[in-house]
Design a protein around this motif. Structure first.
Motif, mmCIF file in Angstrom:
data_model
loop_
_atom_site.group_PDB
_atom_site.id
_atom_site.type_symbol
_atom_site.label_atom_id
_atom_site.label_comp_id
_atom_site.label_asym_id
_atom_site.label_seq_id
_atom_site.Cartn_x
_atom_site.Cartn_y
_atom_site.Cartn_z
ATOM 1 N N ARG A 55 4.433 -62.579 -112.705
ATOM 2 C CA ARG A 55 5.397 -62.468 -111.599
ATOM 3 C C ARG A 55 4.955 -61.392 -110.615
ATOM 4 N N ILE A 56 4.505 -60.257 -111.131
ATOM 5 C CA ILE A 56 4.035 -59.172 -110.264
ATOM 6 C C ILE A 56 2.809 -59.629 -109.474
ATOM 7 N N GLN A 57 1.916 -60.355 -110.134
ATOM 8 C CA GLN A 57 0.708 -60.848 -109.460
ATOM 9 C C GLN A 57 1.081 -61.812 -108.331
ATOM 10 N N ARG A 58 2.031 -62.731 -108.625
ATOM 11 C CA ARG A 58 2.461 -63.676 -107.579
ATOM 12 C C ARG A 58 3.094 -62.933 -106.406
ATOM 13 N N PHE A 59 3.900 -61.910 -106.713
ATOM 14 C CA PHE A 59 4.533 -61.116 -105.660
ATOM 15 C C PHE A 59 3.469 -60.442 -104.795
ATOM 16 N N ALA A 60 2.465 -59.857 -105.438
ATOM 17 C CA ALA A 60 1.402 -59.175 -104.693
ATOM 18 C C ALA A 60 0.628 -60.168 -103.822
ATOM 19 N N GLU A 61 0.334 -61.342 -104.364
ATOM 20 C CA GLU A 61 -0.386 -62.355 -103.592
ATOM 21 C C GLU A 61 0.437 -62.819 -102.399
ATOM 22 N N GLU A 62 1.736 -63.017 -102.611
ATOM 23 C CA GLU A 62 2.615 -63.448 -101.523
ATOM 24 C C GLU A 62 2.699 -62.371 -100.440
ATOM 25 N N LYS A 63 2.793 -61.119 -100.845
ATOM 26 C CA LYS A 63 2.857 -60.020 -99.876
ATOM 27 C C LYS A 63 1.557 -59.943 -99.087
ATOM 28 N N GLU A 64 0.442 -60.097 -99.776
ATOM 29 C CA GLU A 64 -0.854 -60.066 -99.099
ATOM 30 C C GLU A 64 -0.969 -61.219 -98.099
ATOM 31 N N ARG A 65 -0.506 -62.399 -98.496
ATOM 32 C CA ARG A 65 -0.553 -63.566 -97.615
ATOM 33 C C ARG A 65 0.303 -63.331 -96.364
ATOM 34 N N LYS A 66 1.504 -62.773 -96.562
ATOM 35 C CA LYS A 66 2.386 -62.491 -95.419
ATOM 36 C C LYS A 66 1.763 -61.457 -94.491
ATOM 37 N N MET A 67 1.147 -60.431 -95.064
ATOM 38 C CA MET A 67 0.501 -59.408 -94.234
ATOM 39 C C MET A 67 -0.650 -60.010 -93.434
ATOM 40 N N ARG A 68 -1.412 -60.880 -94.062
ATOM 41 C CA ARG A 68 -2.532 -61.530 -93.382
ATOM 42 C C ARG A 68 -2.017 -62.408 -92.227
ATOM 43 N N MET A 69 -0.940 -63.173 -92.499
ATOM 44 C CA MET A 69 -0.367 -64.023 -91.456
ATOM 45 C C MET A 69 0.169 -63.173 -90.303
ATOM 46 N N ARG A 70 0.790 -62.046 -90.620
ATOM 47 C CA ARG A 70 1.325 -61.171 -89.581
ATOM 48 C C ARG A 70 0.197 -60.610 -88.725
ATOM 49 N N ALA A 71 -0.890 -60.200 -89.374
ATOM 50 C CA ALA A 71 -2.036 -59.669 -88.633
ATOM 51 C C ALA A 71 -2.618 -60.754 -87.724
ATOM 52 N N GLU A 72 -2.682 -61.984 -88.220
ATOM 53 C CA GLU A 72 -3.193 -63.087 -87.396
ATOM 54 C C GLU A 72 -2.281 -63.322 -86.197
ATOM 55 N N ARG A 73 -0.968 -63.311 -86.414
ATOM 56 C CA ARG A 73 -0.015 -63.505 -85.308
ATOM 57 C C ARG A 73 -0.150 -62.383 -84.275
ATOM 58 N N GLU A 74 -0.255 -61.152 -84.770
ATOM 59 C CA GLU A 74 -0.395 -60.020 -83.847
ATOM 60 C C GLU A 74 -1.684 -60.131 -83.042
ATOM 61 N N ALA A 75 -2.759 -60.566 -83.693
ATOM 62 C CA ALA A 75 -4.028 -60.736 -82.982
ATOM 63 C C ALA A 75 -3.907 -61.849 -81.938
ATOM 64 N N GLU A 76 -3.226 -62.917 -82.303
ATOM 65 C CA GLU A 76 -3.026 -64.026 -81.367
ATOM 66 C C GLU A 76 -2.192 -63.580 -80.161
ATOM 67 N N ILE A 77 -1.131 -62.834 -80.412
ATOM 68 C CA ILE A 77 -0.280 -62.327 -79.334
ATOM 69 C C ILE A 77 -1.077 -61.374 -78.443
ATOM 70 N N ALA A 78 -1.871 -60.509 -79.066
ATOM 71 C CA ALA A 78 -2.692 -59.578 -78.292
ATOM 72 C C ALA A 78 -3.682 -60.347 -77.419
ATOM 73 N N ALA A 79 -4.260 -61.417 -77.950
ATOM 74 C CA ALA A 79 -5.199 -62.221 -77.169
ATOM 75 C C ALA A 79 -4.472 -62.883 -76.000
ATOM 76 N N GLN A 80 -3.272 -63.386 -76.221
ATOM 77 C CA GLN A 80 -2.497 -63.993 -75.138
ATOM 78 C C GLN A 80 -2.169 -62.965 -74.061
ATOM 79 N N LYS A 81 -1.758 -61.762 -74.495
ATOM 80 C CA LYS A 81 -1.446 -60.710 -73.529
ATOM 81 C C LYS A 81 -2.681 -60.333 -72.725
ATOM 82 N N GLN A 82 -3.813 -60.255 -73.396
ATOM 83 C CA GLN A 82 -5.062 -59.915 -72.709
ATOM 84 C C GLN A 82 -5.412 -61.001 -71.701
ATOM 85 N N GLY A 83 -5.179 -62.271 -72.096
ATOM 86 C CA GLY A 83 -5.446 -63.375 -71.165
ATOM 87 C C GLY A 83 -4.554 -63.293 -69.947
ATOM 88 N N ILE A 84 -3.281 -62.966 -70.162
ATOM 89 C CA ILE A 84 -2.346 -62.827 -69.037
ATOM 90 C C ILE A 84 -2.778 -61.681 -68.137
#
Length: 95
Positions: A55-84
């Protein structure tokens, strides 16, 4: 009379011997039951520990996945802002 007394004594000895054997059998059964219960408890505790670790391992994997997705979204938003920003700069340069 002597034979009856001896027979009575022999019957008491047999009865006492039988009681001791029954008591020993009960003690062995109790001992084996206790060992079986201890083994079952050990197995249950081991399983609970493994389940908790999983259970702890699954929680850690899920947290890591969410952090990775958040970083990707932030990078995408930053790229859009830079394009604008770049388009705004390009428009200003045009004028």
């Amino acid at each position: 009379i002597k034979q009856r007394v001896e027979a009575h004594i022999e019957a008491e000895k047999q009865s006492e011997l039988q009681k001791k054997q029954e008591e020993a059998a009960r003690a062995m059964k109790t001992l084996s039951d206790n060992r079986r219960l201890q083994e079952e408890k050990r197995i249950a505790e081991q399983q609970a520990k493994e389940d908790e670790e999983a259970r702890i391992q699954r929680f850690a994997e899920e947290k890591e996945r969410k952090m990775r997705m958040r970083a990707e979204r932030e990078a995408e938003i930053a790229a859009q802002k830079q394009g604008i920003r770049q388009r705004m700069i390009d428009r200003q340069v045009e004028y």
